[in-house]
Design a protein around this motif. Structure first.
Motif, PDB file in Angstrom:
ATOM      1  N   ARG A   2      11.042   2.042  13.462  1.00 37.13           N
ATOM      2  CA  ARG A   2      11.834   3.247  13.604  1.00 37.13           C
ATOM      3  C   ARG A   2      12.628   3.244  14.887  1.00 37.13           C
ATOM      4  NH1 ARG A   2       7.334   3.189  11.147  1.00 37.13           N
ATOM      5  NH2 ARG A   2       6.188   3.508  13.029  1.00 37.13           N
ATOM      6  N   SER A  75       5.896   8.078  17.470  1.00 44.71           N
ATOM      7  CA  SER A  75       5.044   7.641  16.367  1.00 44.71           C
ATOM      8  C   SER A  75       3.615   8.112  16.612  1.00 44.71           C
ATOM      9  CB  SER A  75       5.098   6.123  16.242  1.00 44.71           C
ATOM     10  OG  SER A  75       4.691   5.511  17.437  1.00 44.71           O
ATOM     11  N   GLN A  86       0.302  12.424  17.304  1.00 43.33           N
ATOM     12  CA  GLN A  86       1.712  12.105  17.458  1.00 43.33           C
ATOM     13  C   GLN A  86       2.074  12.148  18.943  1.00 43.33           C
ATOM     14  OE1 GLN A  86       4.463  14.576  15.330  1.00 43.33           O
ATOM     15  NE2 GLN A  86       6.261  13.545  16.182  1.00 43.33           N
ATOM     16  N   GLN A 124      -0.850   1.698  17.004  1.00 40.80           N
ATOM     17  CA  GLN A 124       0.319   2.461  16.549  1.00 40.80           C
ATOM     18  C   GLN A 124       0.365   2.412  15.030  1.00 40.80           C
ATOM     19  OE1 GLN A 124       4.071   0.997  18.040  1.00 40.80           O
ATOM     20  NE2 GLN A 124       5.175   2.843  17.487  1.00 40.80           N
ATOM     21  N   LEU A 131       4.805  10.059   8.317  1.00 43.41           N
ATOM     22  CA  LEU A 131       5.379  10.066   9.641  1.00 43.41           C
ATOM     23  C   LEU A 131       6.196  11.334   9.836  1.00 43.41           C
ATOM     24  CD1 LEU A 131       6.517   6.385  10.048  1.00 43.41           C
ATOM     25  CD2 LEU A 131       4.724   7.544  11.321  1.00 43.41           C
ATOM     26  N   ASP A 134      12.420  12.100  11.263  1.00 45.93           N
ATOM     27  CA  ASP A 134      13.026  11.179  12.211  1.00 45.93           C
ATOM     28  C   ASP A 134      14.486  11.009  11.837  1.00 45.93           C
ATOM     29  OD1 ASP A 134      11.776   8.353  13.874  1.00 45.93           O
ATOM     30  OD2 ASP A 134      13.888   8.691  13.465  1.00 45.93           O
ATOM     31  N   GLU A 137      14.921   7.834   9.727  1.00 48.30           N
ATOM     32  CA  GLU A 137      13.813   7.468   8.859  1.00 48.30           C
ATOM     33  C   GLU A 137      14.277   6.634   7.678  1.00 48.30           C
ATOM     34  OE1 GLU A 137      13.796  11.945   6.833  1.00 48.30           O
ATOM     35  OE2 GLU A 137      12.030  11.133   7.820  1.00 48.30           O
TER      36      GLU A 137
END
Length: 544
Positions: A2, A75, A86, A124, A131, A134, A137
């Motif tokens: 990402r 992330s 997060q 991670q 998720l 974003d 994304e």
């Protein structure tokens, strides 16, 4: 992978550092081990070198910064098997006991961990599911935008917002005063092939064609007269003074959330235009991050600021306005200049009939290098060369059409965000955004080949392109550069049917250990037939 978010956190300068996280998350798979608590030099180990960094921080000698943290891009993070959470854009590994502060107790624990080799592992979450939202994304049929990994505020995908302040002064006026509606038509109007300004009939229409419809620019314009004489708005502080003065005036009338296209907490871009007569010393067009969080409007900071004296001359004469702001907004989307800074004579970074590029001479369409970084290709329009002992055939489609694609030849392993050295090829034509360049630009039809190095550099404050113009790493442009044109000279240098690219072609080489382009690419490329819609390439790899 990402994206990096738009802006690095500011340096963490107090000896007692506050650390925050939110949103618990638990999972049993798809976690990647990325390092250890206390890894302050980010070498994936915990040693005495990290202890020295911690000591210097606690003694106020050299405060910790983002360079001493993991760039995790909001992330999910898990520590030593505990439930994940997060994180922010950067995860502070110095808070070893996880109490929300970086203090002497973390240093004591760090010393114990070094002696015992019992370090807390950091994980991670690598799954694309569950998720947080974003801005990078997934763009559906389009690739992600690698340019999102650098500091920038204007989105290159989806809704992008521009707030225009069309300002004058009591002692410096426009000869032609466009109405608010005229300014908005010129900036944001629909495609109009019948316009005498086409393809610069509007910034929105130009970007829509170049991005294949993946970016939609919109906004509003506000005429404004400054409170003081033009001489009182000098250089960048004066520009910021005028911007904030005008926004203060608009504050009661405008919802500034309307100008945050990607909902990142920043007004995407503010464009400040002044009369040509204001002069070039302060008002030569430029784009810079506003970089002052003391000014907020409806809780939003200002992202990028464009300033310039590229006025609209009349309702049918505004090419300078449009192609200038197209170039400057390219910076707001994260692209560097392609022309060369601080050189004598020729400043062009790209030359000849193959050299037109919006980020170089502001004269034509964006190149395949720019479009790749901006994410303006569909996923099936990025071809990756893989060498074989057989002849390889590829088809390039008209770069100024919806089908426009590119071929990437990587130097070694291809970075999954394209932040690496590679050769890129496209088939460019005189259609659409290349159909009516300014008088000083010549555009040819054929294959353009670029040698690019899109590697990133993180200086601890922000992320940028390492080999961009003006960078300390280009050896005065004699070494690596973000973009070079292969076969670069003034003249008709575009590749046509039955032309060859080989070791004997100027610039067709990889960089060596001295950052000079001398290493054999070990292939030959023949340009085949082209018909305005497509062009064929045949590649023969050379084997030892």
């Amino acid at each position: 992978m990402r994206d990096f978010l738009k802006k690095a956190l500011s340096l963490l300068c107090s000896a007692a550092l506050t650390v925050t996280a939110s949103g618990a998350f638990s999972a049993s798979a798809d976690w990647e081990h990325i390092g250890y608590m206390g890894d302050l030099n980010r070498d994936k180990d915990v040693t005495l070198a990290d202890l020295v960094i911690m000591s210097r921080h606690l003694h106020g000698v050299e405060p910790l910064s983002n360079a001493n943290s993991y760039h995790v891009k909001k992330s999910f993070i898990g520590i030593h098997g505990a439930d994940g959470f997060q994180a922010g854009e950067y995860f502070v590994t110095a808070d070893i006991n996880q109490d929300g502060q970086v203090d002497v107790f973390d240093m004591i624990q760090l010393r114990k961990n070094i002696i015992s080799h019992d370090n807390l592992w950091i994980w991670q979450w690598e799954s694309e599911q569950n998720l947080p939202g974003d801005p990078l994304e997934d763009y559906g049929e389009f690739i992600g935008a690698p340019v999102d990994d650098v500091e920038k505020y204007l989105p290159s995908h989806g809704d992008a917002k521009l707030l225009i302040i069309y300002a004058d002064f009591e002692d410096c006026k426009y000869e032609y005063n466009p109405s608010r509606e005229d300014i908005e038509r010129i900036a944001f109007g629909p495609e109009d092939e019948s316009s005498n300004m086409y393809p610069f009939e509007s910034a929105t229409a130009f970007y829509a064609r170049s991005s294949k419809g993946s970016m939609h620019l919109s906004g509003n314009a506000f005429p404004y007269t400054a409170k003081e004489s033009v001489k009182n708005y000098h250089q960048v502080p004066g520009q910021k003074k005028l911007v904030t003065e005008a926004l203060d005036e608009l504050d009661a009338k405008v919802d500034f959330h309307d100008y945050d296209g990607d909902n990142d907490g920043f007004i995407d871009t503010v464009l400040l235009i002044v009369p040509k007569e204001a002069g070039d010393e302060t008002w030569w067009p430029a784009a810079v991050p506003f970089s002052n969080d003391a000014y907020k409007y409806d809780g939003l900071q200002i992202g990028h600021m464009i300033t310039g004296n590229c006025q609209i001359n009349s309702a049918t004469d505004y090419r300078d306005f449009t192609n200038t702001i197209l170039h400057e907004m390219g910076h707001c989307m994260g692209l560097p200049d392609y022309y060369l800074y601080d050189v004598e004579g020729d400043h062009d970074g790209l030359h000849g009939t193959a050299g037109s590029e919006m980020m170089d001479d502001s004269g034509g369409d964006f190149s395949c290098v720019s479009k790749l970084q901006l994410g303006w290709y569909k996923k099936d329009q990025v071809m990756i060369f893989e060498p074989t002992e057989e002849l390889n055939n590829y088809t390039l489609y008209n770069a100024q059409s919806e089908r426009g694609n590119t071929l990437i030849i990587p130097c070694g392993e291809l970075d999954d965000r394209y932040h690496c050295e590679c050769i890129m090829l496209e088939y460019t034509t005189k259609d659409a955004n290349n159909s009516s360049p300014p008088w000083y630009v010549q555009i040819g039809e054929g294959v353009r080949a670029y040698h690019a190095d899109m590697t990133l550099h993180d200086n601890g404050w922000w992320v940028s392109y390492k080999y961009a113009s003006g960078s300390e790493f280009t050896n005065n442009y004699n070494g690596r550069r973000f973009i070079r044109l292969i076969n670069d000279y003034k003249g008709d240098n575009i590749f046509k049917p039955f032309d060859f690219l080989s070791y004997f072609t100027e610039g067709f080489a990889w960089y060596d250990e001295n950052d000079e382009a001398t290493k054999d690419v070990k292939m030959e490329i023949m340009v085949g037939n082209m018909d305005g819609e497509s062009c064929t390439l045949t590649i023969q790899s050379k084997w030892e």
